[in-house]
Design a protein around this motif. Structure first.
Motif, short mmCIF file in Angstrom:
data_model
loop_
_atom_site.label_atom_id
_atom_site.label_comp_id
_atom_site.label_asym_id
_atom_site.label_seq_id
_atom_site.Cartn_x
_atom_site.Cartn_y
_atom_site.Cartn_z
N ALA A 1 15.59 3.64 -1.99
CA ALA A 1 14.17 3.83 -1.73
C ALA A 1 13.43 4.25 -2.99
CB ALA A 1 13.97 4.86 -0.63
N THR A 2 14.00 5.14 -3.79
CA THR A 2 13.30 5.59 -4.99
C THR A 2 13.23 4.49 -6.04
OG1 THR A 2 15.32 6.55 -5.94
CG2 THR A 2 13.95 8.00 -4.59
N VAL A 3 14.26 3.65 -6.09
CA VAL A 3 14.22 2.53 -7.04
C VAL A 3 13.18 1.51 -6.58
CG1 VAL A 3 15.54 0.69 -8.16
CG2 VAL A 3 16.63 2.89 -7.67
N ARG B 1 5.45 0.93 -7.26
CA ARG B 1 4.42 1.69 -7.99
C ARG B 1 3.89 0.85 -9.16
NH1 ARG B 1 3.24 7.25 -9.23
NH2 ARG B 1 2.58 7.53 -11.40
N ALA B 2 4.80 0.30 -9.95
CA ALA B 2 4.39 -0.49 -11.11
C ALA B 2 3.63 -1.75 -10.71
CB ALA B 2 5.62 -0.86 -11.93
N ALA B 3 3.86 -2.24 -9.51
CA ALA B 3 3.31 -3.52 -9.08
C ALA B 3 1.80 -3.52 -8.94
CB ALA B 3 3.94 -3.95 -7.76
N THR B 4 1.17 -2.35 -8.76
CA THR B 4 -0.29 -2.32 -8.66
C THR B 4 -0.93 -1.45 -9.73
OG1 THR B 4 -0.23 -0.49 -7.05
CG2 THR B 4 -0.28 -2.74 -6.17
N GLY C 1 8.94 4.88 -13.83
CA GLY C 1 9.31 5.10 -12.44
C GLY C 1 10.74 5.57 -12.29
N ILE C 2 11.66 4.99 -13.07
CA ILE C 2 13.07 5.42 -13.02
C ILE C 2 13.21 6.84 -13.55
CG2 ILE C 2 15.36 5.01 -13.99
CD1 ILE C 2 14.63 3.08 -11.76
N GLN C 3 12.48 7.18 -14.58
CA GLN C 3 12.63 8.49 -15.20
C GLN C 3 12.00 9.62 -14.39
OE1 GLN C 3 11.11 7.73 -19.16
NE2 GLN C 3 13.15 7.24 -19.95
N PRO D 1 0.79 -1.24 0.00
CA PRO D 1 0.00 0.00 0.00
C PRO D 1 0.82 1.28 0.00
CG PRO D 1 -0.08 -1.05 2.15
CD PRO D 1 0.58 -2.02 1.23
N LEU D 2 2.14 1.20 0.15
CA LEU D 2 2.96 2.40 0.09
C LEU D 2 3.01 2.99 -1.31
CD1 LEU D 2 6.02 1.46 2.36
CD2 LEU D 2 3.85 2.52 3.00
N PHE D 3 2.68 2.18 -2.33
CA PHE D 3 2.72 2.60 -3.72
C PHE D 3 4.10 3.19 -4.02
CE2 PHE D 3 0.88 5.24 -7.35
CZ PHE D 3 0.72 4.15 -8.18
N ASP D 4 4.20 4.47 -4.36
CA ASP D 4 5.52 5.05 -4.65
C ASP D 4 6.06 5.92 -3.52
OD1 ASP D 4 3.83 7.20 -4.86
OD2 ASP D 4 4.32 7.68 -6.94
N GLN D 5 5.43 5.83 -2.36
CA GLN D 5 5.89 6.62 -1.20
C GLN D 5 6.74 5.75 -0.28
OE1 GLN D 5 5.19 10.08 -1.12
NE2 GLN D 5 4.62 9.44 -3.20
N VAL D 6 7.83 5.25 -0.79
CA VAL D 6 8.73 4.38 -0.04
C VAL D 6 9.93 5.19 0.43
CG1 VAL D 6 10.15 2.29 -0.13
CG2 VAL D 6 8.02 2.41 -1.45
N THR D 7 10.23 5.12 1.72
CA THR D 7 11.37 5.83 2.29
C THR D 7 12.48 4.85 2.61
OG1 THR D 7 10.65 5.58 4.59
CG2 THR D 7 9.74 7.45 3.35
#
Length: 813
Positions: free
Chosen positions: A603-605, A611-614, A593-595, A61-67
């Motif tokens: 964390a950003t990778v 993000r792509a996973a859902t 996502g990389i771009q 559920p973090l989607f792209d907000q991963v720290t």
């Protein structure tokens, strides 16, 4: 089995008695992993078996907000030579010179005074943690060694169906011992390691007191073949594909039918995403195919047709990797996030080990046929992983029958009698009786069925370049495990030894690299690799692609390498059973996502992967083109216009299929809408040319969409995207030979798409009511369940499953 524990005094004595090898220096700055299926393998699952699965589920559920802090919360340490988080305990074993310490995740940290001690310990742990898997997989694995027609070895394992190999099969498999003995020092080393590994397996099985007979060399060879059939091969569906070509030519005429066939098989589409730069020509289609046979449509015998269709459905097309080079990394070192997608199983198909012995220091995922070798994981200063490449290593041959019999065929001017192979006894299955598995063979391999060409009956046989050589795959992992890999060049050399086809990925403190492995046949001139080859002996293979001609690259200028089972490089053409290499691929989600950032940390990778996973790939990649066409005219109704706007808004919000509030439905109503309107639209786009019957046939060769909880392989949307962009007048590379939607008329195309959209929306409204804003698709139906034992029900995510690594190195040996 209750694990035996030593007393504190005995533990101390064992530690003092064991002259442990010098620990390897760990050059990782951060080293984390997760194996969702966990380390346990007993049934019923013991307490704590779902610990890693719960952690991994928490990331979704973090989607792209991963720290950076999230990484150590949702992944565990993959450091070398440590005992892991407490509590830990030392496991009693009967072998002097061996120490096994289990950490809180039950991961074994294996220390051997000698390499043999560690290898024996790996066998002991494999039998201890995967005894059930060994029992289930042992017999069915032999099905894969001989390519028994119509049988899926892995399907037999997961359905718990038994197979008892015959003496003929065992003798066939046993020939791999001579293959190893003739493969130089590495082959001898592998054979030795297999024997030591077997001693460890059999010692553990004896300690358990169960009914399993001792494992043998041929059992190990067979499980390697199971792995090859499950993940390491491609091609071999030429018969069904040529039937489709014949159907197209009957409908559209010879020239136009061939053109449409070439469009749809996407053998070398210049717009499909590639992972690495450079051109690596392989598998070209000749201008004039003189060595092939085209089968009459619907002439393949039903059993062979059904078996091929079942194989298509069971194909594994997953695994992803994101590697960022040091130029785009905030720590000035490469970043690595990736792993294999092999489904969610309990007991797991992989298990983890941390191995420390003289000349051997690694940690990561391994599997039953690996004799104490690393499969996917890390050494002191590098990480590796694999994705499916589906290289074309299987060809079907059309055998000319002779002698008035289905069991005689013409080869090099002589009428030969087919061989008969008794593979063994297949136990009963659901609604299927037990039977003996017997099939015919030609010089090319097993006979999978019969068909006709221009009304003349032919036999279809299958030749696989890796058959009988699967165990040589282990030589690559021997190099990884024994410290022979230390840079991209040595990594390429290691994987050039593999007869199985994979994309292999590498990262250390300076470099990222990829190599596409496999024993890739060189076809005779005039042979189209996508159609059955004439089997008379005039068109045999002419050797195999040289190692240096395989796709490979180091440190591309883009600053990253991603792969989600897209094509590895330009001009490396698709296998006959892969129609999916179209302009729309899942890998584009990773690239997006990389771009989003020029500079990255782990964390950003990880966020790009998560993000792509859902995300719904239809919304991210196809919707913009659909909108451009639909917007050239009015919607059929205000409701339809509102639904389209709803879908556009969902895309702007990320197009995620998440259920964040846990109420059992996907948060955004767009998920429900696209489920109803997508299929009528893509069918409407292709139907003017294909017609209903050929569309249905195409769906058996490539699904319209691999819907969740499956992996979202894009299916037909790449066809539609390219055709619509051409219709809109865009610059399109590799234009199709014909126009599909509306037969090339924009107004007709738009009207047909809106009509299909309207029909789908009517169906949605009948099911969910008149207000699209209140439509919701079930998240519960997309939930992930482990098989055959459900360890934990997880929310939907499209991520690596066998192991997921998050790692960066700051130094090197």
């Amino acid at each position: 089995m209750t694990r035996r524990r030593l007393t504190p005094v005995a533990v101390a004595a064992a530690a003092l008695a064991l002259a442990a090898p010098a620990a390897a220096r760990d050059y990782a700055g951060t080293a984390l992993n997760i194996i969702p299926s966990g380390q346990y393998g007993a049934v019923p699952a013991p307490a704590g078996a779902d610990k890693q699965a719960k952690m991994y589920d928490g990331l979704t559920p973090l989607f792209d907000q991963v720290t950076l802090g999230d990484l150590t919360k949702y992944f565990k340490s993959e450091a070398l030579g440590v005992t892991g988080p407490p509590p830990t305990h030392v496991e009693a074993t009967p072998r002097a010179g061996l120490k096994i310490v289990r950490d809180a995740y039950n991961v074994p940290h294996i220390t051997g005074k000698t390499r043999d001690d560690a290898t024996w310990g790996a066998g002991w742990v494999t039998a201890e943690d995967r005894a059930l898997l060994l029992s289930f997989a042992r017999g069915p694995s032999y099905v894969a060694t001989v390519d028994a027609p119509g049988l899926d070895a892995f399907g037999l394992v997961t359905s718990l169906r038994s197979f008892t190999p015959s003496a003929q099969t065992r003798a066939y498999v046993a020939r791999e011992t001579k293959l190893l003995q003739s493969s130089g020092p590495k082959g001898h080393q592998l054979l030795h390691d297999i024997d030591v590994f077997l001693h460890g397996i059999n010692a553990q099985l004896a300690a358990q007191g169960g009914a399993q007979q001792p494992w043998t060399r041929t059992d190990i060879y067979a499980v390697n073949a199971l792995l090859a059939q499950f993940l390491g091969q491609g091609g071999g569906d030429e018969a069904r594909r040529s039937e489709f070509l014949n159907g197209l030519q009957k409908r559209l005429g010879p020239a136009r039918g061939l053109g449409v066939f070439n469009d749809l098989r996407s053998r070398n589409d210049p717009e499909t995403p590639y992972s690495i730069p450079g051109r690596f020509p392989y598998g070209q289609v000749p201008r004039h195919a003189t060595g092939n046979v085209v089968l009459d449509n619907a002439s393949l015998t039903p059993a062979a047709e059904a078996a091929a269709a079942a194989r298509e459905r069971s194909k594994q097309q997953a695994s992803n990797i994101l590697m960022v080079s040091r130029e785009r990394s905030t720590n000035s070192h490469p970043l690595f996030v990736g792993g294999p997608q092999i489904g969610y199983h309990y007991p797991g198909l992989t298990l983890e080990m941390d191995v420390n012995a003289p000349g051997e220091h690694w940690r990561g995922a391994t599997s039953a046929p690996f004799p104490g070798y690393l499969l996917i994981g890390r050494g002191p200063d590098f990480a590796n992983t694999l994705t499916s490449a589906d290289g074309d290593i299987i060809d079907q041959f059309a055998e000319t029958l002779c002698g008035g019999s289905d069991t005689h065929y013409l080869y090099k001017g002589k009428c030969r009698k087919m061989g008969t192979f008794d593979a063994g006894h297949l136990g009963p299955g659901q609604n299927e009786p037990a039977r003996e598995v017997v099939f015919h063979t030609t010089v090319h391999g097993p006979v999978v069925g019969y068909a006709t060409t221009h009304g003349r009956r032919v036999a279809i046989s299958s030749e696989r370049s890796s058959r009988g050589r699967e165990v040589l795959f282990q030589l690559a992992f021997q190099d990884l495990s024994l410290g022979r890999v230390h840079d991209p060049k040595s990594f390429f050399h290691a994987f050039a030894q593999s007869p199985l086809t994979f994309n292999a990925f590498y990262a250390d403190s300076k470099h990222i690299a990829e190599y596409t492995a496999g024993r890739l046949p060189l076809r005779a001139p005039g042979v189209d690799p996508g159609l059955p080859t004439e089997g008379t002996g005039k068109h045999e293979w002419r050797g195999f692609l040289a190692a240096g001609a395989h796709p490979h690259a180091t440190d591309p200028k883009s600053g990253f390498i991603t792969n989600w089972n897209n094509r590895s490089a330009r001009d490396f053409q698709a296998a006959d059973d892969e129609f999916m290499y179209t302009p729309v691929m899942r890998d584009e989600l990773l690239v997006r996502g990389i771009q989003r950032h020029q500079g990255h940390n782990l964390a950003t990778v990880t966020a790009a992967m998560n993000r792509a996973a859902t995300q719904d790939v239809r919304i991210v990649e196809l919707l913009p083109t659909l909108v451009r066409v639909l917007k050239t005219g009015p919607a059929p109704s205000a409701r339809d216009a509102h639904i389209l706007q709803l879908l556009r808004r969902w895309r702007g919000e990320g197009a995620s299929r998440l259920d964040r509030d846990g109420n059992g439905t996907i948060d955004n109503p767009g998920a429900a809408a696209i489920g109803y309107v997508y299929y009528p639209m893509v069918e409407a786009a292709l139907k003017p040319v294909l017609g209903a019957a050929l569309e249905q046939q195409l769906a058996t060769l490539m699904t319209e969409f691999d819907a969740p909880p499956k992996g979202q392989n894009p299916g037909w949307m790449g066809y539609v995207d390219k055709d619509l962009r051409t219709l809109l007048g865009d610059h399109v590379r590799g234009r199709y030979s014909t126009h599909y939607c509306g037969n090339g008329h924009l107004t007709k195309c738009r009207n047909s798409l809106w009509a299909a959209f309207h029909t789908g929306a009517d169906q949605a409204q009948a099911a969910m009511g008149p207000n699209p804003d209140k439509w919701h698709s079930s998240a519960s139906l997309e939930q992930i369940q482990f098989s055959p034992v459900n360890l934990l029900t997880m929310r939907y995510t499209n991520r690596p499953t066998g192991i997921q690594q998050v790692i960066t190195f700051t130094g090197h040996r």
